[in-house]
Design a protein around this motif. Structure first.
Motif, short mmCIF file in Angstrom:
data_model
loop_
_atom_site.label_atom_id
_atom_site.label_comp_id
_atom_site.label_asym_id
_atom_site.label_seq_id
_atom_site.Cartn_x
_atom_site.Cartn_y
_atom_site.Cartn_z
N HIS A 1 71.76 56.07 55.69
CA HIS A 1 70.57 55.67 55.34
C HIS A 1 70.54 55.14 54.00
N LYS A 2 70.88 53.22 53.81
CA LYS A 2 71.17 52.51 53.00
C LYS A 2 70.00 51.36 53.28
N PHE A 3 70.10 50.82 51.75
CA PHE A 3 69.87 49.29 51.41
C PHE A 3 70.23 48.08 52.06
N LYS A 4 69.92 47.22 52.23
CA LYS A 4 71.40 46.28 52.46
C LYS A 4 71.96 45.75 50.81
N THR A 5 71.18 46.18 49.65
CA THR A 5 71.98 45.69 48.57
C THR A 5 73.00 47.10 48.22
N SER B 1 67.42 62.44 66.03
CA SER B 1 67.06 61.08 64.92
C SER B 1 66.80 60.81 63.70
N THR B 2 67.54 60.41 62.99
CA THR B 2 67.02 60.00 61.81
C THR B 2 66.20 58.97 61.34
N ILE B 3 65.27 58.85 60.80
CA ILE B 3 64.88 58.25 60.08
C ILE B 3 64.46 57.87 58.38
N GLY B 4 64.99 56.18 58.02
CA GLY B 4 64.87 56.02 56.61
C GLY B 4 63.94 55.37 55.80
N GLU B 5 63.59 55.22 54.49
CA GLU B 5 63.31 54.30 53.90
C GLU B 5 63.62 52.93 54.39
N ASP B 6 64.46 52.96 55.11
CA ASP B 6 65.79 51.76 54.25
C ASP B 6 65.20 50.90 55.90
N GLY B 7 64.47 51.31 56.73
CA GLY B 7 63.52 50.72 57.84
C GLY B 7 64.91 51.16 59.12
N LYS B 8 65.87 51.95 59.25
CA LYS B 8 66.70 51.85 59.90
C LYS B 8 66.70 54.06 61.10
N ILE B 9 66.63 53.72 61.84
CA ILE B 9 67.13 54.97 62.88
C ILE B 9 67.96 55.53 63.70
N ASN B 10 69.19 56.02 63.35
CA ASN B 10 70.08 56.97 63.50
C ASN B 10 70.18 58.32 64.66
N VAL C 1 77.42 59.97 65.25
CA VAL C 1 76.35 58.92 65.28
C VAL C 1 76.62 58.42 66.16
N ILE C 2 75.25 58.22 67.56
CA ILE C 2 75.53 58.02 68.85
C ILE C 2 75.06 55.81 68.78
N THR C 3 73.67 55.50 67.79
CA THR C 3 73.79 54.39 67.52
C THR C 3 72.34 54.56 66.58
N THR C 4 72.31 53.52 66.26
CA THR C 4 71.82 52.92 65.13
C THR C 4 70.99 51.49 65.36
N ILE C 5 69.77 52.07 64.80
CA ILE C 5 68.72 50.94 64.73
C ILE C 5 67.79 49.76 63.47
N ASP C 6 68.74 48.72 63.33
CA ASP C 6 68.31 48.22 62.29
C ASP C 6 67.17 47.75 62.20
N ASP C 7 66.78 47.79 61.23
CA ASP C 7 64.70 47.08 61.16
C ASP C 7 64.00 46.99 62.16
N THR C 8 63.79 48.15 61.43
CA THR C 8 62.84 48.67 63.19
C THR C 8 61.42 48.07 62.23
N ASP C 9 61.24 47.88 60.77
CA ASP C 9 59.71 47.60 60.60
C ASP C 9 60.13 45.90 61.01
N SER C 10 59.94 45.56 61.50
CA SER C 10 60.24 43.81 61.82
C SER C 10 58.75 43.77 60.39
N GLU C 11 57.89 43.93 60.16
CA GLU C 11 56.87 42.67 58.95
C GLU C 11 57.49 43.05 58.40
N ILE C 12 59.23 43.41 57.48
CA ILE C 12 58.96 43.99 56.33
C ILE C 12 60.45 43.61 56.28
N ASP C 13 60.93 42.44 54.64
CA ASP C 13 61.68 41.67 54.36
C ASP C 13 62.73 42.78 53.57
#
Length: 175
Positions: free
Chosen positions: A122-126, A143-152, A161-173
């Protein structure tokens, strides 16, 4: 009153345990006598515990006490601890997820070992590391969930890692 009840004594532990799961000794086991714990201290530990006979017990005290028989130090505070199978556990900590195995050998103490590690999941966009906030297991998928809003989603069998789901929290930029 049932005379066959097992009496368990509580024990002082010199660290903050924040996750715990029972460990099966065998498929036919009826009582839980082993467990694994994760802590969130300066030295973050995963420990394997056994209930052992209290040799100092009398009629007033309890018969069994928990004793840590194996320890593994890991990076970051333990934020999740889930069972994969009888001898393997998924542990989320820091920005990583680790698979910890218990060696079931009969002639030696049960020892914990790191069988796989997924660093910087888990990494922020920065580019800064983000905490891995939790872990969940279903069959061979972790499955892992991070404070970056990603699910692995990780395969425990292939340890990839099979898949990464980005931007699971669409309300926060996150930028």
């Amino acid at each position: 009153m049932n005379e066959n009840l097992t009496k368990i004594n509580s024990s002082f532990v010199s660290e903050r345990i924040n996750k715990i799961r029972f460990v099966e000794e065998s498929q036919a086991q009826l009582e839980a006598s082993n467990f694994i714990s994760g802590s969130s201290e300066i030295k973050n530990n995963v420990k394997f515990w056994k209930l052992i006979k209290n040799e100092f017990a009398d009629e007033i005290e309890n018969e069994f006490i928990p004793k840590a028989v194996s320890k593994l130090t890991i990076e970051g505070e333990v934020t999740g601890l889930e069972k994969i199978d009888r001898f393997n556990f998924a542990i989320s900590s820091g920005s990583s997820m680790t698979i910890v195995s218990i060696n079931p050998g009969k002639n030696e103490m049960n020892k914990l070992r790191e069988s796989a590690s997924f660093k910087n999941l888990h990494k922020f966009k920065t580019g800064d590391s983000a905490l891995c906030m939790g872990v969940s297991v279903f069959d061979e998928n972790i499955s892992t969930i991070g404070e970056d809003g990603k699910i692995n989603v990780i395969s425990a069998n292939n340890q990839k890692v099979i898949t990464t789901i980005d931007d699971t929290d669409s309300e926060i930029d996150w930028e």
